[in-house]
Scaffold this motif. Structure first.
Motif, PDB file in Angstrom:
ATOM      1  N   MET A 196       6.421  63.233 -81.577  1.00 44.00           N
ATOM      2  CA  MET A 196       5.212  63.498 -80.804  1.00 44.00           C
ATOM      3  C   MET A 196       5.481  64.433 -79.628  1.00 44.00           C
ATOM      4  SD  MET A 196       2.555  60.774 -79.101  1.00 44.00           S
ATOM      5  CE  MET A 196       3.522  60.284 -77.681  1.00 44.00           C
ATOM      6  N   ILE A 197       6.427  64.053 -78.719  1.00 42.06           N
ATOM      7  CA  ILE A 197       6.622  64.950 -77.578  1.00 42.06           C
ATOM      8  C   ILE A 197       7.295  66.237 -78.040  1.00 42.06           C
ATOM      9  CG2 ILE A 197       6.582  63.230 -75.738  1.00 42.06           C
ATOM     10  CD1 ILE A 197       9.662  63.328 -75.663  1.00 42.06           C
ATOM     11  N   GLY A 198       6.881  67.334 -77.400  1.00 49.56           N
ATOM     12  CA  GLY A 198       7.424  68.645 -77.721  1.00 49.56           C
ATOM     13  C   GLY A 198       8.291  69.156 -76.584  1.00 49.56           C
ATOM     14  N   ARG A 199       8.026  70.367 -76.138  1.00 50.86           N
ATOM     15  CA  ARG A 199       8.832  70.995 -75.091  1.00 50.86           C
ATOM     16  C   ARG A 199       8.810  70.192 -73.790  1.00 50.86           C
ATOM     17  NH1 ARG A 199       7.370  75.037 -72.700  1.00 50.86           N
ATOM     18  NH2 ARG A 199       9.262  76.253 -72.483  1.00 50.86           N
ATOM     19  N   LEU A 200       9.902  70.308 -73.048  1.00 51.48           N
ATOM     20  CA  LEU A 200       9.892  69.862 -71.656  1.00 51.48           C
ATOM     21  C   LEU A 200       9.157  70.946 -70.879  1.00 51.48           C
ATOM     22  CD1 LEU A 200      10.986  67.815 -69.467  1.00 51.48           C
ATOM     23  CD2 LEU A 200      12.799  69.489 -69.095  1.00 51.48           C
ATOM     24  N   ASN A 201       7.961  70.650 -70.418  1.00 47.79           N
ATOM     25  CA  ASN A 201       7.182  71.661 -69.696  1.00 47.79           C
ATOM     26  C   ASN A 201       7.781  71.932 -68.314  1.00 47.79           C
ATOM     27  OD1 ASN A 201       4.788  72.344 -67.720  1.00 47.79           O
ATOM     28  ND2 ASN A 201       4.211  73.079 -69.759  1.00 47.79           N
ATOM     29  N   HIS A 202       8.096  70.867 -67.572  1.00 43.06           N
ATOM     30  CA  HIS A 202       8.730  71.048 -66.254  1.00 43.06           C
ATOM     31  C   HIS A 202       9.347  69.759 -65.763  1.00 43.06           C
ATOM     32  CE1 HIS A 202       4.586  69.704 -65.097  1.00 43.06           C
ATOM     33  NE2 HIS A 202       5.220  69.070 -64.127  1.00 43.06           N
ATOM     34  N   VAL A 203      10.214  69.926 -64.780  1.00 44.17           N
ATOM     35  CA  VAL A 203      10.729  68.814 -63.977  1.00 44.17           C
ATOM     36  C   VAL A 203      10.148  69.011 -62.583  1.00 44.17           C
ATOM     37  CG1 VAL A 203      12.774  67.707 -63.004  1.00 44.17           C
ATOM     38  CG2 VAL A 203      12.895  68.745 -65.281  1.00 44.17           C
ATOM     39  N   HIS A 208       8.979  63.534 -61.382  1.00 47.09           N
ATOM     40  CA  HIS A 208       8.586  63.232 -62.758  1.00 47.09           C
ATOM     41  C   HIS A 208       9.062  64.318 -63.717  1.00 47.09           C
ATOM     42  CE1 HIS A 208       4.959  65.673 -61.501  1.00 47.09           C
ATOM     43  NE2 HIS A 208       5.038  66.136 -62.742  1.00 47.09           N
ATOM     44  N   VAL A 209       8.972  63.998 -65.012  1.00 44.57           N
ATOM     45  CA  VAL A 209       9.207  64.995 -66.061  1.00 44.57           C
ATOM     46  C   VAL A 209       7.911  65.132 -66.844  1.00 44.57           C
ATOM     47  CG1 VAL A 209      11.702  64.702 -66.322  1.00 44.57           C
ATOM     48  CG2 VAL A 209      10.159  63.225 -67.628  1.00 44.57           C
ATOM     49  N   CYS A 210       7.651  66.344 -67.345  1.00 44.29           N
ATOM     50  CA  CYS A 210       6.416  66.596 -68.091  1.00 44.29           C
ATOM     51  C   CYS A 210       6.737  67.114 -69.481  1.00 44.29           C
ATOM     52  CB  CYS A 210       5.550  67.606 -67.344  1.00 44.29           C
ATOM     53  SG  CYS A 210       4.064  68.075 -68.274  1.00 44.29           S
ATOM     54  N   TYR A 211       6.286  66.373 -70.488  1.00 46.66           N
ATOM     55  CA  TYR A 211       6.473  66.762 -71.887  1.00 46.66           C
ATOM     56  C   TYR A 211       5.155  67.287 -72.439  1.00 46.66           C
ATOM     57  CZ  TYR A 211      10.535  63.632 -71.465  1.00 46.66           C
ATOM     58  OH  TYR A 211      11.694  63.011 -71.065  1.00 46.66           O
ATOM     59  N   GLU A 212       5.246  68.288 -73.303  1.00 42.96           N
ATOM     60  CA  GLU A 212       4.042  68.809 -73.955  1.00 42.96           C
ATOM     61  C   GLU A 212       3.733  68.012 -75.219  1.00 42.96           C
ATOM     62  OE1 GLU A 212       4.684  72.997 -74.624  1.00 42.96           O
ATOM     63  OE2 GLU A 212       4.941  73.400 -72.482  1.00 42.96           O
ATOM     64  N   VAL A 213       2.453  67.839 -75.483  1.00 42.45           N
ATOM     65  CA  VAL A 213       2.006  67.225 -76.740  1.00 42.45           C
ATOM     66  C   VAL A 213       0.909  68.112 -77.324  1.00 42.45           C
ATOM     67  CG1 VAL A 213       2.580  64.841 -76.098  1.00 42.45           C
ATOM     68  CG2 VAL A 213       0.307  65.740 -75.542  1.00 42.45           C
ATOM     69  N   ASP A 214       0.777  68.072 -78.638  1.00 43.56           N
ATOM     70  CA  ASP A 214      -0.239  68.919 -79.290  1.00 43.56           C
ATOM     71  C   ASP A 214      -1.653  68.402 -79.047  1.00 43.56           C
ATOM     72  OD1 ASP A 214       1.511  70.758 -80.341  1.00 43.56           O
ATOM     73  OD2 ASP A 214       1.837  69.600 -82.181  1.00 43.56           O
ATOM     74  N   ASP A 215      -1.797  67.090 -79.047  1.00 43.40           N
ATOM     75  CA  ASP A 215      -3.125  66.482 -78.970  1.00 43.40           C
ATOM     76  C   ASP A 215      -3.038  65.305 -78.015  1.00 43.40           C
ATOM     77  OD1 ASP A 215      -5.362  64.844 -79.375  1.00 43.40           O
ATOM     78  OD2 ASP A 215      -5.535  65.414 -81.486  1.00 43.40           O
ATOM     79  N   ILE A 216      -3.598  65.483 -76.830  1.00 43.87           N
ATOM     80  CA  ILE A 216      -3.373  64.466 -75.797  1.00 43.87           C
ATOM     81  C   ILE A 216      -4.116  63.167 -76.101  1.00 43.87           C
ATOM     82  CG2 ILE A 216      -5.227  65.126 -74.184  1.00 43.87           C
ATOM     83  CD1 ILE A 216      -2.542  64.852 -72.162  1.00 43.87           C
ATOM     84  N   LEU A 217      -5.257  63.244 -76.781  1.00 50.26           N
ATOM     85  CA  LEU A 217      -5.978  62.005 -77.096  1.00 50.26           C
ATOM     86  C   LEU A 217      -5.249  61.212 -78.182  1.00 50.26           C
ATOM     87  CD1 LEU A 217      -9.675  63.227 -76.871  1.00 50.26           C
ATOM     88  CD2 LEU A 217      -8.392  61.873 -75.201  1.00 50.26           C
ATOM     89  N   ALA A 218      -4.723  61.925 -79.178  1.00 52.03           N
ATOM     90  CA  ALA A 218      -3.931  61.243 -80.210  1.00 52.03           C
ATOM     91  C   ALA A 218      -2.673  60.632 -79.586  1.00 52.03           C
ATOM     92  CB  ALA A 218      -3.554  62.230 -81.319  1.00 52.03           C
ATOM     93  N   ALA A 219      -2.072  61.377 -78.650  1.00 55.74           N
ATOM     94  CA  ALA A 219      -0.867  60.858 -77.972  1.00 55.74           C
ATOM     95  C   ALA A 219      -1.204  59.592 -77.190  1.00 55.74           C
ATOM     96  CB  ALA A 219      -0.301  61.924 -77.039  1.00 55.74           C
ATOM     97  N   ARG A 220      -2.310  59.642 -76.466  1.00 57.36           N
ATOM     98  CA  ARG A 220      -2.712  58.471 -75.674  1.00 57.36           C
ATOM     99  C   ARG A 220      -2.944  57.259 -76.568  1.00 57.36           C
ATOM    100  NH1 ARG A 220      -8.651  58.322 -73.645  1.00 57.36           N
ATOM    101  NH2 ARG A 220      -8.812  58.263 -75.925  1.00 57.36           N
ATOM    102  N   PHE A 277      21.287  61.562 -77.126  1.00 53.79           N
ATOM    103  CA  PHE A 277      20.649  62.848 -76.881  1.00 53.79           C
ATOM    104  C   PHE A 277      19.248  62.845 -77.481  1.00 53.79           C
ATOM    105  CE2 PHE A 277      25.215  63.680 -77.055  1.00 53.79           C
ATOM    106  CZ  PHE A 277      25.413  64.407 -75.897  1.00 53.79           C
ATOM    107  N   ILE A 278      18.289  63.283 -76.681  1.00 53.53           N
ATOM    108  CA  ILE A 278      16.931  63.478 -77.166  1.00 53.53           C
ATOM    109  C   ILE A 278      16.719  64.973 -77.249  1.00 53.53           C
ATOM    110  CG2 ILE A 278      14.493  63.137 -76.624  1.00 53.53           C
ATOM    111  CD1 ILE A 278      15.571  60.620 -75.047  1.00 53.53           C
ATOM    112  N   GLU A 279      16.607  65.456 -78.473  1.00 55.00           N
ATOM    113  CA  GLU A 279      16.510  66.905 -78.680  1.00 55.00           C
ATOM    114  C   GLU A 279      15.050  67.336 -78.579  1.00 55.00           C
ATOM    115  OE1 GLU A 279      19.001  68.912 -78.870  1.00 55.00           O
ATOM    116  OE2 GLU A 279      20.657  67.526 -79.277  1.00 55.00           O
ATOM    117  N   LEU A 280      14.754  68.153 -77.606  1.00 50.85           N
ATOM    118  CA  LEU A 280      13.429  68.754 -77.486  1.00 50.85           C
ATOM    119  C   LEU A 280      13.547  70.210 -77.922  1.00 50.85           C
ATOM    120  CD1 LEU A 280      12.443  67.288 -73.989  1.00 50.85           C
ATOM    121  CD2 LEU A 280      11.960  66.345 -76.247  1.00 50.85           C
TER     122      LEU A 280
END
Lengths: 134, 134
Positions: free
Chosen positions: A1-8, A79-91, B45-48
């Protein structure tokens, strides 16, 4: 589900000083400060080749990072921020798994203009997790 | 000077439970646990797509993350690791700028088999910073 690390995100008590540290001591490329009154922070973006660091300073009353700085006056990783494709599905998946979504549970528009949610740190090893729709 | 964000390290009291959270709740791809006795940790390791998260559990006596977990028993973000092209040049620049390098000041071989240094959190807004030669 989680994708890229958007930011720290790193909360800092003095954004000018923290920016100078990243620029002069660590030799990073930093943005101009950007006030985000709707989010109670002023942000400096540190652009890295693969992701970014966000330095956050409280802005105005009731900043969401003030309590953190009261506990850790010299700052720290917020905090850390992960990207998701569909935030409602993720929730919905998170809730099914018993994780607590902070606030009303409805996504809000975050500092990048995209829907975001925050997850309870107690459900993620003491780590505040933001999810942002990619 | 700093390049890619190599990883974000999260200290956890129970690696199996934390791994299951990242796998089942956040839907991430996780590695098998890897014991690093020389570094006093077991790592998952969590690979993003753009970087990785490292979940760290203390291993053996004198683990470098034990004091952190004593202060924050449920865990938390322990450090960020930035890549640099030349760790000795980076160290010399940091020292010139007045930043404190932890330990002897000589790079050690880190958990990925590359030279690393740690910088004093008090010089970086309460954030423990690792530098790793790319």
């Amino acid at each position: 589900m989680i994708g890229r690390l958007n930011h720290v995100a790193i909360a800092v008590p003095d954004l000018e000083k923290a920016s100078a540290t990243y620029r002069d001591v660590l030799g990073a490329t930093i943005s101009a400060p950007q006030a985000e009154p709707d989010h109670g922070v002023t942000v400096v973006f540190i652009e890295l080749p693969n992701t970014k660091i966000e330095l956050l300073e409280p802005l105005g009353e009731n900043s969401p990072i003030q309590a953190f700085l009261d506990r850790s006056p010299s700052g720290g990783i917020h905090h850390v921020c992960y990207e998701v494709d569909d935030i409602l599905a993720a929730r919905d998946r998170l809730k099914e798994q018993g994780a607590r979504v902070l606030g009303s549970g409805e996504p809000k528009i975050g500092a990048h203009g995209k829907p975001v949610l925050f997850l309870h740190p107690k459900d993620f090893n003491g780590t505040l997790v933001e999810l942002e729709q990619a």
